[in-house]
Design a protein around this motif. Structure first.
Motif, PDB file in Angstrom:
ATOM      1  N   GLU A  55      25.802  17.320   7.066  1.00 57.01           N
ATOM      2  CA  GLU A  55      26.813  16.482   7.699  1.00 57.01           C
ATOM      3  C   GLU A  55      26.706  16.705   9.201  1.00 57.01           C
ATOM      4  N   ILE A  56      26.307  15.663   9.904  1.00 57.46           N
ATOM      5  CA  ILE A  56      26.157  15.772  11.347  1.00 57.46           C
ATOM      6  C   ILE A  56      27.479  16.196  11.977  1.00 57.46           C
ATOM      7  N   ALA A  59      27.935  19.886  12.939  1.00 55.34           N
ATOM      8  CA  ALA A  59      27.188  20.478  14.050  1.00 55.34           C
ATOM      9  C   ALA A  59      28.095  20.631  15.269  1.00 55.34           C
ATOM     10  N   PRO A  60      27.794  21.613  16.116  1.00 53.05           N
ATOM     11  CA  PRO A  60      28.551  21.713  17.363  1.00 53.05           C
ATOM     12  C   PRO A  60      28.354  20.452  18.198  1.00 53.05           C
ATOM     13  N   GLN A  61      29.399  20.022  18.848  1.00 51.73           N
ATOM     14  CA  GLN A  61      29.279  18.864  19.733  1.00 51.73           C
ATOM     15  C   GLN A  61      28.848  19.267  21.138  1.00 51.73           C
ATOM     16  N   LEU A  62      28.971  20.571  21.431  1.00 54.30           N
ATOM     17  CA  LEU A  62      28.685  21.041  22.786  1.00 54.30           C
ATOM     18  C   LEU A  62      28.059  22.424  22.731  1.00 54.30           C
ATOM     19  N   ILE A  63      27.094  22.641  23.615  1.00 49.80           N
ATOM     20  CA  ILE A  63      26.441  23.945  23.759  1.00 49.80           C
ATOM     21  C   ILE A  63      26.758  24.469  25.154  1.00 49.80           C
ATOM     22  N   PHE A  64      27.396  25.652  25.230  1.00 50.53           N
ATOM     23  CA  PHE A  64      27.542  26.362  26.493  1.00 50.53           C
ATOM     24  C   PHE A  64      26.348  27.299  26.580  1.00 50.53           C
ATOM     25  N   ASP A  87      16.880  14.886  18.849  1.00 56.53           N
ATOM     26  CA  ASP A  87      16.816  13.555  18.245  1.00 56.53           C
ATOM     27  C   ASP A  87      17.673  13.458  16.982  1.00 56.53           C
ATOM     28  N   ARG A  88      17.884  14.595  16.293  1.00 49.59           N
ATOM     29  CA  ARG A  88      18.702  14.599  15.073  1.00 49.59           C
ATOM     30  C   ARG A  88      20.187  14.775  15.381  1.00 49.59           C
ATOM     31  N   LEU A  89      20.476  15.262  16.577  1.00 43.83           N
ATOM     32  CA  LEU A  89      21.866  15.463  17.006  1.00 43.83           C
ATOM     33  C   LEU A  89      22.046  14.792  18.375  1.00 43.83           C
ATOM     34  N   TYR A 112      17.753  17.114  33.269  1.00 47.52           N
ATOM     35  CA  TYR A 112      17.956  16.959  31.825  1.00 47.52           C
ATOM     36  C   TYR A 112      19.164  16.062  31.562  1.00 47.52           C
ATOM     37  N   ASP A 113      18.942  14.948  30.883  1.00 52.48           N
ATOM     38  CA  ASP A 113      20.045  14.047  30.545  1.00 52.48           C
ATOM     39  C   ASP A 113      21.077  14.717  29.641  1.00 52.48           C
ATOM     40  N   ILE A 114      20.634  15.641  28.817  1.00 50.10           N
ATOM     41  CA  ILE A 114      21.518  16.306  27.861  1.00 50.10           C
ATOM     42  C   ILE A 114      22.488  17.270  28.557  1.00 50.10           C
ATOM     43  N   VAL A 115      22.118  17.756  29.750  1.00 48.27           N
ATOM     44  CA  VAL A 115      22.975  18.677  30.511  1.00 48.27           C
ATOM     45  C   VAL A 115      23.992  17.842  31.289  1.00 48.27           C
ATOM     46  N   ILE A 116      25.264  18.050  30.952  1.00 46.95           N
ATOM     47  CA  ILE A 116      26.313  17.215  31.564  1.00 46.95           C
ATOM     48  C   ILE A 116      27.120  17.931  32.635  1.00 46.95           C
ATOM     49  N   ASP A 117      26.960  19.256  32.750  1.00 43.34           N
ATOM     50  CA  ASP A 117      27.691  19.982  33.782  1.00 43.34           C
ATOM     51  C   ASP A 117      27.072  21.361  33.974  1.00 43.34           C
ATOM     52  N   PHE A 118      27.409  21.970  35.087  1.00 44.35           N
ATOM     53  CA  PHE A 118      26.933  23.304  35.439  1.00 44.35           C
ATOM     54  C   PHE A 118      28.154  24.061  35.936  1.00 44.35           C
ATOM     55  N   ILE A 119      28.592  25.063  35.174  1.00 41.80           N
ATOM     56  CA  ILE A 119      29.804  25.809  35.493  1.00 41.80           C
ATOM     57  C   ILE A 119      29.424  27.238  35.871  1.00 41.80           C
TER      58      ILE A 119
END
Length: 149
Positions: A55-56, A59-64, A87-89, A112-119
């Motif tokens: 079940e997708i 899966a975590p929606q976010l990776i820190f 590609d699967r997530l 990286y398009d997948i990286v949305i922020d830098f904290i």
């Protein structure tokens, strides 16, 4: 609210702090942790090796993601994650959480398009509140108009 996040960092104190801050801010229901990039990849590998139907939504929606770690650093994790699992997530995003002050790290993260922020470390409730406004995540925090609670 996000259902699940995963924090990948080699410092146990940082992982504990992330768990506490994420729950205090009501940012996510569940927090998974990994101590380095290789362990993070193993987490996703095990997720896809489950015998029952994947079940997708589990899966975590976010990776820190920390950058400077032994065994496998954040950049190497990111490259391998993109090759094997992105590609699967497709909805999973990454937030770099690091103490680095190297301008090249900030520049590299922007590629990286997948990286949305830098904290910058440490993760704070205020930082998470700002992240809740991010265009890629705000839909998780928008009140449901059909919810009468």
């Amino acid at each position: 609210m996000i259902k699940k996040v995963i924090c990948i960092d080699d410092d146990q104190i940082t992982l504990t702090l992330c768990d506490l801050v994420i729950k205090k801010a009501k940012f996510a229901d569940a927090v998974a942790t990994s101590k380095h990039g290789k362990e993070g990849l193993n987490y996703f590998s095990a997720f896809f090796q489950k015998k029952d139907k994947i079940e997708i939504s589990e899966a975590p929606q976010l990776i820190f993601l920390d950058l400077n770690m032994p065994v496998m650093n954040g950049w190497d994790f990111l490259e391998e994650y993109l090759m094997k699992y992105a590609d699967r997530l497709p909805d999973v995003k990454v937030v770099i959480i690091s103490s680095t002050v190297n301008p090249e790290d900030f520049s590299r993260a922007n590629r990286y398009d997948i990286v949305i922020d830098f904290i910058s470390k440490p993760l704070t409730v205020e930082g998470l509140e700002d992240l809740m406004q991010n265009d890629h995540l705000s839909h998780y925090f928008t009140p449901d108009p059909t919810d009468t609670n």
